[in-house]
Design a protein around this motif. Structure first.
Motif, PDB file in Angstrom:
ATOM      1  N   ARG A 135       0.872  -0.948   0.332  1.00  0.00           N
ATOM      2  CA  ARG A 135       0.105   0.050   0.066  1.00  0.00           C
ATOM      3  C   ARG A 135       0.918   1.081   0.319  1.00  0.00           C
ATOM      4  NH1 ARG A 135      -4.950  -0.002   4.126  1.00  0.00           N
ATOM      5  NH2 ARG A 135      -6.199  -0.686   2.384  1.00  0.00           N
ATOM      6  N   TYR A 136       2.128   1.575   0.782  1.00  0.00           N
ATOM      7  CA  TYR A 136       2.886   2.728   0.572  1.00  0.00           C
ATOM      8  C   TYR A 136       3.306   2.954  -0.880  1.00  0.00           C
ATOM      9  CZ  TYR A 136       7.179   5.033   2.133  1.00  0.00           C
ATOM     10  OH  TYR A 136       8.186   5.988   1.862  1.00  0.00           O
ATOM     11  N   GLN A 187       0.129   7.407   8.214  1.00  0.00           N
ATOM     12  CA  GLN A 187      -1.331   7.425   6.843  1.00  0.00           C
ATOM     13  C   GLN A 187      -1.332   5.548   6.643  1.00  0.00           C
ATOM     14  OE1 GLN A 187      -3.363  10.070   6.705  1.00  0.00           O
ATOM     15  NE2 GLN A 187      -4.707   8.302   5.863  1.00  0.00           N
ATOM     16  N   VAL A 188      -0.237   4.931   6.094  1.00  0.00           N
ATOM     17  CA  VAL A 188      -1.199   3.714   6.060  1.00  0.00           C
ATOM     18  C   VAL A 188      -1.138   3.141   7.176  1.00  0.00           C
ATOM     19  CG1 VAL A 188       0.563   1.907   5.533  1.00  0.00           C
ATOM     20  CG2 VAL A 188       0.611   3.832   3.593  1.00  0.00           C
ATOM     21  N   ARG A 193      -2.253   3.769   9.773  1.00  0.00           N
ATOM     22  CA  ARG A 193      -3.851   4.332   9.827  1.00  0.00           C
ATOM     23  C   ARG A 193      -4.900   3.421   9.302  1.00  0.00           C
ATOM     24  NH1 ARG A 193      -1.642  10.136   9.976  1.00  0.00           N
ATOM     25  NH2 ARG A 193      -1.421  10.410  12.196  1.00  0.00           N
ATOM     26  N   TRP A 194      -4.813   4.207   8.167  1.00  0.00           N
ATOM     27  CA  TRP A 194      -5.760   2.997   7.464  1.00  0.00           C
ATOM     28  C   TRP A 194      -5.811   1.579   8.035  1.00  0.00           C
ATOM     29  CZ3 TRP A 194      -3.360   4.868   2.867  1.00  0.00           C
ATOM     30  CH2 TRP A 194      -3.705   6.451   2.290  1.00  0.00           C
ATOM     31  N   GLU A 195      -4.837   0.764   8.111  1.00  0.00           N
ATOM     32  CA  GLU A 195      -4.655  -1.103   8.133  1.00  0.00           C
ATOM     33  C   GLU A 195      -5.303  -1.136   9.564  1.00  0.00           C
ATOM     34  OE1 GLU A 195      -4.071  -4.203   8.613  1.00  0.00           O
ATOM     35  OE2 GLU A 195      -3.208  -3.201   6.952  1.00  0.00           O
ATOM     36  N   LYS A 214      -7.602   1.393  11.059  1.00  0.00           N
ATOM     37  CA  LYS A 214      -9.068   1.367  10.849  1.00  0.00           C
ATOM     38  C   LYS A 214      -9.977   0.001  10.714  1.00  0.00           C
ATOM     39  CE  LYS A 214     -12.137   4.302   9.081  1.00  0.00           C
ATOM     40  NZ  LYS A 214     -12.748   5.336   7.918  1.00  0.00           N
ATOM     41  N   GLU A 215      -9.381  -0.169   9.092  1.00  0.00           N
ATOM     42  CA  GLU A 215      -9.558  -1.845   8.736  1.00  0.00           C
ATOM     43  C   GLU A 215     -10.000  -2.844   9.679  1.00  0.00           C
ATOM     44  OE1 GLU A 215      -7.646  -2.517   5.058  1.00  0.00           O
ATOM     45  OE2 GLU A 215      -8.153  -0.977   4.202  1.00  0.00           O
ATOM     46  N   ASN A 268      -4.887  -9.471  11.596  1.00  0.00           N
ATOM     47  CA  ASN A 268      -4.663  -8.252  11.168  1.00  0.00           C
ATOM     48  C   ASN A 268      -4.365  -8.030  12.589  1.00  0.00           C
ATOM     49  OD1 ASN A 268      -6.525  -8.506  14.036  1.00  0.00           O
ATOM     50  ND2 ASN A 268      -8.291  -8.387  11.836  1.00  0.00           N
TER      51      ASN A 268
END
Length: 708
Positions: free
Chosen positions: A479-480, A503-504, A506-508, A510-511, A520
């Motif tokens: 993703r990065y 930021q990556v 944070r996305w991880e 949240k998911e 996860n």
């Protein structure tokens, strides 16, 4: 446990039962009488070797008699039912007695060695019942020496071969040989070993439990570290020339650091350290801390990854047998045995391995450093001292040796003299027994401390967790890189873009909080907890045997279940305190832990039992799983560290080495310092559990990017 009529090599010797039975005797009556004798001895706390022999003989004969009754087609069904009912009564007494004593419980294990004495007593019990066993069932003499084929396969790691080729002549070291003067032996005709053991049974409340220790002067402590005064005293004794120690300090008093620095003071390298598997990673870590200039290596499996040129070799009991050959020829000048009560059964393979290696060490090196570390030198009775004393070279199978004999001679007393026993005990203590309790050195140690115990996750579970962690890192890296590839050249950043990494992450995160499937960070931590459960429970059981009551904390139900299974299997009584219990059941279990001296462990949910209860009866806690916040961890520790606690409290955190578990432990500690500063009036914001989760993912992604 060997089956009826079966030798240790597995050869069947039992004749058909129709040939065995010469008379019709009441075996069950004899069993009932004998098991009552064992039960009475256990209730009095007098489980001597003869009592253990009776226990094992009853267990052997009970199993055989139950099988005979079930196979007997000559009697009526009602007769068989009545006999089986009586046998069940004997079995119940046997089981309830075994739970009271770990040594008896071990005799019921499938791999327990059947002693010659138990086999002989079994035959005597049959004769008491009016049954004459055939001649072929008479006890066969043991072979003079164990056949090499009966041991586990032996290995020699390639790195060790390289070391041997580089050092082909490992000459024995006799440079410090003491000049022993032959002198008349006043006690030559006396039996001394049993009186020495008895001298500890007769000890009074004021008798010393610790050898005289010198005042520390110079000590080999690395810069930036500091020994507590009681630790420094033992290291000073090694520096002054003392070479054998039974270090029996209570858990939490730093026995590992004392042993490592004693080896440094004695120049006892190479140093062999034999430990339970749960603490071998911690030994390597402590060696890196206290003796950083001495390379340490850990023997895993067949030893493919060990450093044959290391100064400190750490090996666990479970694999010692397969490595005993090369270890015996390695040229060690010092040997440390941790949790030395593991060798108390001299007939066990691990005890034989340790004693054999110690003897080989003494044959090559004059006055090597030998240290037995245990908070529990005695588990069943005074006889447990024998193997430890023999490891240290103080005694052999039948008599005291060397310096101990000289000290006994110097007393001028014999076992017939009233003053012999206190004087003899003092002689043994002065050989190197060091025993300090937390309450004795309370000024040396903090009132509350957290001690991390790293463990290696071996096998399929460990490989699966590491693979999942790598997959999570790869997913974030992809993703990065995707975001980076879609950027314009104007937004380019040299090196790793820290803002994008965050930021990556944070996305991880949240998911992960919304996903119902897939790998996860939360699922990974739960899997790590399950993988650690058995190791954490095993360590808690060791603590309970050596230091008294222990509180065991975990977050997930399956981890609590796995821990309770381990305690049940080891015969450790526990209370369970969980969130799904009614208030009445919960309080009943708390009261059992607090008030019943036989309930050794409280198995607690980190959330449900982390607040609102008082468990200050225990001063040791085991945190099997990490919390996401220091506050939750602190609340759990404060169940014991509270008003009414009379001893310093130690919380042992079980950390899965080389996983995200270790990173999270570091983050929790850093947030703890921040929280303390905030409470003291700092303007810094106290961060939440989500911050720890985010920072863990940031660290995981950063490490993955840096390693490309």
């Amino acid at each position: 446990m060997a089956r009826r009529g079966q030798s240790r090599t597995g050869t069947r010797r039992t004749a058909p039962r129709s040939q065995r039975r010469v008379k019709d005797g009441d075996v069950i009556g004899v069993l009932a009488r004998t098991v009552r004798e064992v039960e009475a001895a256990a209730q009095r706390g007098r489980v001597t070797p003869s009592v253990r022999t009776k226990f094992q003989a009853v267990a052997l004969l009970l199993r055989e008699e139950r099988a005979r009754v079930r196979e007997d087609a000559t009697g009526s069904e009602s007769s068989r039912t009545e006999q089986l009912k009586r046998l069940d009564g004997v079995a119940t007494i046997l089981a309830t007695t075994a739970v009271q004593d770990a040594g008896l419980l071990a005799l019921l294990a499938e791999d327990a060695v059947t002693s010659d004495a138990a086999r002989t007593l079994r035959l005597e019990l049959l004769k008491d019942a009016g049954i004459e066993p055939p001649a072929e069932e008479a006890p066969a003499p043991e072979p003079v020496a164990a056949a090499p084929a009966a041991t586990e396969r032996r290995v020699v790691p390639q790195s060790v071969v390289s070391r041997q080729l580089a050092n082909p002549f490992l000459a024995p070291d006799f440079s410090a040989a003491p000049q022993r003067v032959s002198r008349p032996r006043r006690l030559a005709g006396w039996e001394l070993l049993d009186p020495l053991l008895s001298s500890f049974e007769r000890a009074g409340a004021g008798d010393a439990a610790c050898m005289p220790l010198p005042t520390p002067s110079w000590l080999p402590v690395p810069k930036g570290l500091e020994l507590m005064p009681h630790q420094a005293q033992l290291v000073a004794a090694a520096a002054a020339g003392h070479r054998t120690f039974l270090l029996a300090d209570e858990p939490g008093l730093g026995k590992t650091a004392q042993a490592l620095l004693a080896a440094e003071a004695a120049d006892a390298y190479p140093l062999l350290v034999v430990v339970p598997s749960v603490v071998k990673t911690n030994w390597a870590r402590e060696a890196g801390l206290w003796t950083p200039h001495r390379p340490a290596t850990v023997v895993q499996g067949d030893g493919e990854t060990i450093d044959g040129f290391a100064d400190i070799v750490v090996v666990n009991y479970e694999v010692l047998d397969r490595h005993a050959g090369w270890i015996g020829d390695f040229g060690f000048r010092g040997m440390v045995v941790d949790e030395a009560h593991f060798i108390k059964n001299k007939s066990s393979q691990r005890s034989r391995n340790v004693l054999e290696l110690a003897e080989r060490l003494r044959s090559r090196t004059v006055r090597p450093l030998l240290m037995a570390l245990t908070g529990t030198p005695l588990i069943n009775d005074i006889d447990d001292f024998r193997a430890i004393w023999q490891f240290l070279g103080w005694v052999d199978d039948s008599k005291p040796l060397g310096e101990l004999v000289d000290a006994l001679e110097d007393t001028g007393l014999t076992p017939a003299d009233p003053g012999f026993y206190p004087a003899a005990r003092r002689c043994v203590v002065d050989m190197g027994i060091v025993r300090r309790r937390k309450v004795d050195v309370a000024a040396d140690i903090p009132a509350r401390r957290i001690a991390d115990l790293p463990v290696e996750l071996d096998g399929a579970a460990g490989r699966s967790i590491r693979a999942a962690e790598q997959e999570l890192a790869r997913r974030m890296v992809t993703r990065y890189e995707t975001v980076l590839a879609n950027r314009s050249s104007d937004d380019a950043v040299e090196g790793i873009d820290a803002d994008l990494v965050r930021q990556v992450a944070r996305w991880e995160l949240k998911e992960a909080t919304t996903a119902t499937a897939g790998e996860n960070v939360f699922g990974m931590m739960r899997r790590i907890g399950r993988a650690k459960a058995g190791l954490a429970a095993d360590y808690a059981a060791q603590l309970a045997r050596s230091a008294g009551k222990v509180v065991f904390f975990a977050k997930h139900v399956d981890v609590l279940d796995a821990a309770e299974e381990t305690f049940t299997r080891q015969g450790v009584r526990f209370s369970s305190i969980r969130g799904d219990q009614t208030p009445t059941v919960r309080q009943k279990n708390i009261d059992a832990f607090v008030g019943d001296p036989d309930v050794a462990v409280a198995v607690c949910s980190l959330v449900a039992a982390g607040v609102g209860i008082n468990l200050q009866v225990a001063s040791n806690l085991v945190l099997a799983e990490l919390s996401w916040t220091d506050a939750e961890q602190t609340q759990a520790i404060d169940r014991s560290h509270r008003i009414g606690q009379t001893e310093p409290v130690t919380a042992w955190r079980i950390i899965a080495a080389q996983t995200i578990d270790a990173r999270i432990a570091e983050l929790i500690d850093s947030k703890a310092g921040l929280a303390a500063r905030a409470l003291d009036g700092s303007d810094e914001e106290v961060q939440s559990s989500a911050d720890v989760q985010l920072e863990a993912l940031v660290a995981l992604l950063t490490d993955a990017l840096a390693s490309r």
